[in-house]
Write a protein that holds these residues in place. Structure first.
Motif, PDB file in Angstrom:
ATOM      1  N   GLU A 170     -44.154  -0.088  31.195  1.00  0.00           N
ATOM      2  CA  GLU A 170     -42.829  -0.734  31.335  1.00  0.00           C
ATOM      3  C   GLU A 170     -42.742  -1.530  32.636  1.00  0.00           C
ATOM      4  O   GLU A 170     -42.180  -2.636  32.678  1.00  0.00           O
ATOM      5  N   GLN A 193     -44.653  -4.711  32.308  1.00  0.00           N
ATOM      6  CA  GLN A 193     -43.894  -5.664  31.488  1.00  0.00           C
ATOM      7  C   GLN A 193     -42.753  -6.289  32.285  1.00  0.00           C
ATOM      8  O   GLN A 193     -42.501  -7.490  32.187  1.00  0.00           O
ATOM      9  N   ASP A 241     -44.139  -8.827  34.776  1.00  0.00           N
ATOM     10  CA  ASP A 241     -44.635 -10.022  34.070  1.00  0.00           C
ATOM     11  C   ASP A 241     -43.476 -10.868  33.541  1.00  0.00           C
ATOM     12  O   ASP A 241     -43.497 -12.099  33.618  1.00  0.00           O
ATOM     13  N   THR A 242     -42.452 -10.197  32.995  1.00  0.00           N
ATOM     14  CA  THR A 242     -41.306 -10.932  32.463  1.00  0.00           C
ATOM     15  C   THR A 242     -40.640 -11.740  33.566  1.00  0.00           C
ATOM     16  O   THR A 242     -40.252 -12.888  33.382  1.00  0.00           O
ATOM     17  N   ALA A 271     -49.866  -4.738  26.127  1.00  0.00           N
ATOM     18  CA  ALA A 271     -48.430  -5.043  26.136  1.00  0.00           C
ATOM     19  C   ALA A 271     -48.158  -6.415  26.755  1.00  0.00           C
ATOM     20  O   ALA A 271     -47.318  -7.173  26.276  1.00  0.00           O
ATOM     21  N   GLN A 316     -46.574  -9.822  24.934  1.00  0.00           N
ATOM     22  CA  GLN A 316     -45.375 -10.576  25.341  1.00  0.00           C
ATOM     23  C   GLN A 316     -45.728 -11.958  25.883  1.00  0.00           C
ATOM     24  O   GLN A 316     -44.894 -12.632  26.492  1.00  0.00           O
ATOM     25  N   SER A 324     -48.028 -13.019  28.195  1.00  0.00           N
ATOM     26  CA  SER A 324     -48.244 -13.220  29.634  1.00  0.00           C
ATOM     27  C   SER A 324     -49.113 -14.442  29.908  1.00  0.00           C
ATOM     28  O   SER A 324     -50.109 -14.682  29.231  1.00  0.00           O
TER      29      SER A 324
END
Ligand code: FCB
Length: 466
Positions: A152, A155, A158-159, A214, A218, A220
């Protein structure tokens, strides 16, 4: 004056080769509980009597949290291509789970944007050891839930800023986290259990693989990889007992990580050696760990010598020794890189850390550190040598930009190419930094030689004036 001709410093380094300097969050930031940061296991560990050689901690460190802009100016002044830094997990998500801390995320976002504004590529590491204390209370890396909290965290970072990062490294040196943190206990969290260490090691590797999956899912934009601390393990003598000891130690240090990353299994001899302390695996774990990487980093400081008669005394080799007691052995870096390339289907490699703790000579505001310059120059040459033997290398980064908190050694050991006066927080380029900058400048301008030991003022003029 001894000169290092530039061709020796890598005629075979392509223009795309990435030169950088490295740091990590806990070692430089300070601001231990500023702006909503939660405690980390290193904040806690520093409070244990006797844990840190000089009884220091990371509360102030290099005050980089406040001084980041001028520190980035310093990085830019060196003429490097990249800056490797880490995010403090408890600064961006204080409890390791639950609410995120906007102010912490903002700090790293400003740092990344500040690097880009200066033309420097951001190389971000997610875990350079400062796990949120709340996760440690639940077992830390020995607990399988930490794997999911880490995914998490990956993520979330990265987001927020993955679109602007050159690379994301999941973990820095999982061997150190598991063995020094959970087996010998000389590093945070200070646990002494081999079974816990091996379970922690497996969870680190699993969380690495699952994060890669992950992040790719998404979309990356960053290139993804891991950083291992590796050394060639050489037998002290030709005796069968020393050879066997070397094979065992190589298994625990190198094959334990490289085999699952690239071959999909843990080395059988080490699993047998561990017996009941071998980690528990779930179905699918090994496949996740083997998720392909875009790059891989190696931190190299010295070789390791194995003897069946107990620990090797580095003083007996006759090689120069750093303040850490580590032998200066650049040939080991070539040997290691060639071996990784030969034995495993590795992605492009970086030396993500290399440098030395030496006694600096501070004279009239100038910091002389000829040993460090010599160390760095010889290791760069060792990288060039590996490239001549066919190893795909993409970059080299000096540890470290700044003198900083050297974990259990506190502030006594200085690795910086920039000197930090902890009383005033004044930064001074050491001769090694001046040399490194001059070398990079000369390379860009296709000069033929770089003075090894120029005076700071003279070299600085040369760099600025050119
Ligand atoms: C490595 C660490 C780094 C630094 C150097 C000297 O193991 O990754 O933080 O302490 O050693």
């Amino acid at each position: 004056m001894k000169n290092y001709p530039v061709p020796i410093l890598g005629s075979n380094f392509p223009a795309s080769f990435v030169w950088g300097v490295a740091t990590s969050a806990f070692q430089i930031e300070g601001a231990a509980d500023a702006d909503g940061k939660g405690p980390s296991i290193w904040d806690d560990f520093c409070k244990q009597p006797g844990a840190i050689a000089d009884a220091s901690d990371g509360r102030i460190a290099c005050e980089h949290y406040q001084r980041w802009q001028s520190d980035l100016d310093l990085v830019a002044s060196l003429g490097v291509d990249a800056y490797r830094f880490s995010v403090s997990w408890p600064r961006v998500r204080p409890g390791g789970a639950g609410a995120w801390n906007e102010k912490g995320l903002d700090f790293y976002e400003r740092l990344v944007d500040g690097l880009l504004a200066r033309g420097i590529k951001p190389y971000l590491t997610l875990n350079h050891w400062d796990l949120p204390s709340e996760l440690q209370a639940k077992g830390g890396w020995a607990d399988r839930d930490t794997v999911h909290r880490f995914v998490e965290y990956a993520q979330g970072i990265d987001t927020r800023m993955g679109d602007r990062l050159a690379t994301i490294t999941t973990h820095n040196e999982p061997w150190v986290v598991s063995v020094l943190g959970y087996e010998t206990g000389i590093f945070a969290p200070g646990i002494k259990s081999r079974a816990a260490a091996m379970q922690a090691s497996h969870h680190l590797m699993l969380s690495h693989g699952l994060s890669l999956q992950a992040l790719r899912a998404q979309g990356s934009k960053a290139r993804l990889g891991i950083v291992l601390n590796l050394s060639p393990v050489q037998a002290a003598t030709e005796s069968a007992a020393d050879q066997a000891q070397a094979h065992l130690e190589d298994g625990k240090l190198l094959r334990w990580y490289m085999d699952p990353l690239f071959k999909g299994h843990y080395p059988e001899d080490i699993v047998a050696h561990l017996g009941a302390d071998a980690p528990t695996l779930h179905a699918g774990d090994l496949a996740a760990i083997r998720t392909p990487m875009d790059f891989m980093g190696v931190n190299y400081y010295s070789r390791s010598v194995a003897s069946a008669n107990g620990p090797w005394d580095a003083k007996q080799s006759g090689l120069p020794i750093t303040e850490m007691g580590w032998e200066v052995y650049p040939e080991g870096l070539t040997e290691l890189l060639v071996r990784m390339h030969t034995d495993y289907p590795v992605p492009p490699l970086y030396v993500t850390e290399n440098g030395g703790a030496f006694k600096d000579l501070v004279q009239n505001g100038v910091v002389h550190d000829a040993d460090r310059t010599d160390y760095i120059a010889r290791h760069i040459e060792a990288v060039a040598q590996a490239m001549r033997q066919g190893v795909r290398m993409e970059g080299y980064m000096v540890w470290s930009l700044l003198d900083n908190f050297e974990w259990a050694s506190g502030y006594e050991k200085r690795f910086g190419i920039v000197h930090v006066d902890y009383a005033t927080q004044k930064r001074t380029l050491k001769d090694s930094a001046v040399w490194f900058a001059a070398m990079l400048h000369a390379r860009k301008n296709k000069a033929t030689a770089v003075p090894q030991h120029t005076t700071t003022a003279a070299a600085q003029t040369a760099i600025e004036g050119a």
